[in-house]
Design a protein around this motif. Sequence first.
Motif, PDB file in Angstrom:
ATOM      1  N   ASP A   8      -1.886   0.156   7.448  1.00  0.00           N
ATOM      2  CA  ASP A   8      -0.627  -0.459   7.042  1.00  0.00           C
ATOM      3  C   ASP A   8       0.475   0.083   7.949  1.00  0.00           C
ATOM      4  O   ASP A   8       1.011   1.164   7.723  1.00  0.00           O
ATOM      5  N   GLU A  55       3.425  -1.017   8.290  1.00  0.00           N
ATOM      6  CA  GLU A  55       4.742  -1.070   7.677  1.00  0.00           C
ATOM      7  C   GLU A  55       5.048   0.227   6.936  1.00  0.00           C
ATOM      8  O   GLU A  55       6.175   0.710   6.935  1.00  0.00           O
ATOM      9  N   LYS A  56       4.060   0.789   6.294  1.00  0.00           N
ATOM     10  CA  LYS A  56       4.261   1.985   5.482  1.00  0.00           C
ATOM     11  C   LYS A  56       4.021   3.281   6.244  1.00  0.00           C
ATOM     12  O   LYS A  56       4.636   4.307   5.952  1.00  0.00           O
ATOM     13  N   GLN A 109      -6.937  -7.828   7.916  1.00  0.00           N
ATOM     14  CA  GLN A 109      -6.917  -6.678   7.022  1.00  0.00           C
ATOM     15  C   GLN A 109      -7.995  -5.695   7.469  1.00  0.00           C
ATOM     16  O   GLN A 109      -9.144  -6.079   7.690  1.00  0.00           O
TER      17      GLN A 109
END
Length: 711
Positions: A100, A102-103, A383
């Motif tokens: 991820d 973004e995180k 993913q």
Amino acid sequence: MKELGVMNRRGFMKVSLASGGGMLLGFSWLGACNNSSGEGVIHEQVDFNAFVKIDSSGMVTLMSPNPEIGQGVKTSLPMIVAEELDVDWKNVKIEQAGLDTEKYSRQVAGGSGSIRSSWDSFRKAGATARVMLINAAAAAWGVESSSCYTSAGSVYHKDSDKQFKYGDLVNSAVAQKVPEDVPLKSPGTYKLLGKRIANVDNDAIVTGKQLYGIDTKREGMKYVCISRPPAFGQELVSYDSTESLKVSGVEKVIDFDHKIAVLANNTWAAMQGVKALKIEWTGNESFDSTKDYLTNFKKALETKSNQDPKRNDGNIDTAFEGVEEIISLDFEAPFLPHNTLEPMNFFADVKTDSAELYGPIQTPERTRKRVAEQIGIPEEKIQLGLTRMGGGFGRRLMSDFVEEAAMVSKLAQVPVNVIWTREDDMGGGFYRPMGYYRYKAALDADHNLIAWHHDSIGCSGNLSRQDNFPAGAVENFRVDSRLYETPVTTGPWRAPNHNFIAFTEESFVDEIANRTGKDPLTFRLELLKQAEDNPVGKVDYDTERYANVLKKVADMAGWNKVKPDGIYQGLAAHFSFGSYVAEVVELEKMNDGKLKIKKVYCAVDCGIVINKSGAETQVEGGIIDGLGHALYGEITLTNGKADQLNFDQYRLIKMKEVPEIEVHFIQSDESPMGLGEPGLPPAGAALANAVFAAINVRLTAQPFIKSDIFV
């Protein structure tokens, strides 16, 4: 610090970057969700940020974003958050996060960088949640936040008996304004860091419940084994799959990129289907076998390098003219495979406009990018989930096996789990480069070291370290390195650029000490003193910390004390990945004259120790790996094909051969540095130097087992 994002209506704040780079914090206010305790009770759970979730029972879930390859980050990274959050470890659960961007930043397992690159961000994540909980409690009591403190998952008021458990505050705390600057604990106040904490996956591993990538099973999934060129440099000409398709369980055969994939409903069928293929490959008559490499290496080093030196202090040509003594040693490094216990594998389910990838990879972000380019699907539509790995050692930095899975899934239009056999992995993976190192040193009339020249050549351009010890301590110091072109694929192997150079440098330092009549410890300390008092050029090590680990390990081993008959010791030290490691190998000479490794002493300065248990395990594992490969490890090639394809042909160190190991960590308040790799580099040199002390034989070629001097 530069702010890269702002709070929006969903409560998402991107990251803050320190001037040195790297994520400091990544909040994601996802709101409340349900969490079951397993006893039929549903607790409200709140995500405080990308790392912290707390439910109404006080149970804390910490996310571990970095790949776990056995180095213990799934335990140690959450420990950093838990320390600053001030929560009782028994009330903590750990979850592996998927990729991820973004995180999280730097979701990588490599270069012993997980802890040292995440130290600030993980501390701040825990501290921020703690401050928000304090502010929520203070608001409820109508007191100043400064009059409150936390301990073991509760907020207390200093001047009364008031107490809130974290679980009582989650909803009010999550509504608090996110503080920009939060106080961080000082090392002297740590309650968790530095303690011995069991690996969070231990129970699952020893009971067989732990799932690895190779265990992945999905509905409709096919198992895939692939036939690849049997020799480096070969390509596919043609194949016949008639017999392969007759194997029970085999469903399809496809070819791509000079490879042939067999899809089946079980691994055995896929393996047998590959064996049944009739294939014609291009020849490779021009490929030199590794037995010819040494000849070519030596010939190349007879001529002066036409490349710019990597380091060139003073003037070695002048320094070597008319000196009292010139010392020279050559060293040979063989190819080494990674030999992960879990062979390469990966799951892929590629659809028209999306894809799911799942499995063991050290570089998930880079891998997703490469797969996206390969299959023509945007990265944000892919993913990638992470499994615990059965070893990596640098092999899973490469994404070739993931790209294979994605391509086969795309072509076959089914989900697949591509699984390599041991022979696939050992015979056609990415090896540690083979290389040849030549060292020369000049001594003046007073037996002082006045010149040092390193010249190396190998199947990689990264065989040398130009700023490491004894650089900075020698007035005339030159480092040359050359590349030998070969079709053999090479890549990072545990402690890349350090795993063999430490052996060569520390063996050569010992040889110089012997020629000058100086004690090896004394000689090293003198060189470090020279580098401190009169440094020559740039160095990447701290002389005081380097000297301290040498002194400590000497004290541990009783270096200058009289030894019993038949006991001999060798010393080596190396700085890598931010950490200083010194080791003493103790040998026993048996009645038949053979040598046996009796004990290894090790002193480490890696800054703050996060998990004492995990830290010791990493250092001990590195030492065992370093000794084992120095003694036994070697891949040889004949016309481009590996001669060793499984463990009946490739020797590993055995459990009964592992000596006693004693590890000591230097107390430090410095930021934590790498530890997964630094224990390995000095091991081979310390062993070789002990051999010299015992029988006056200088080992310069690995594996040492060829010398026939060990039990």
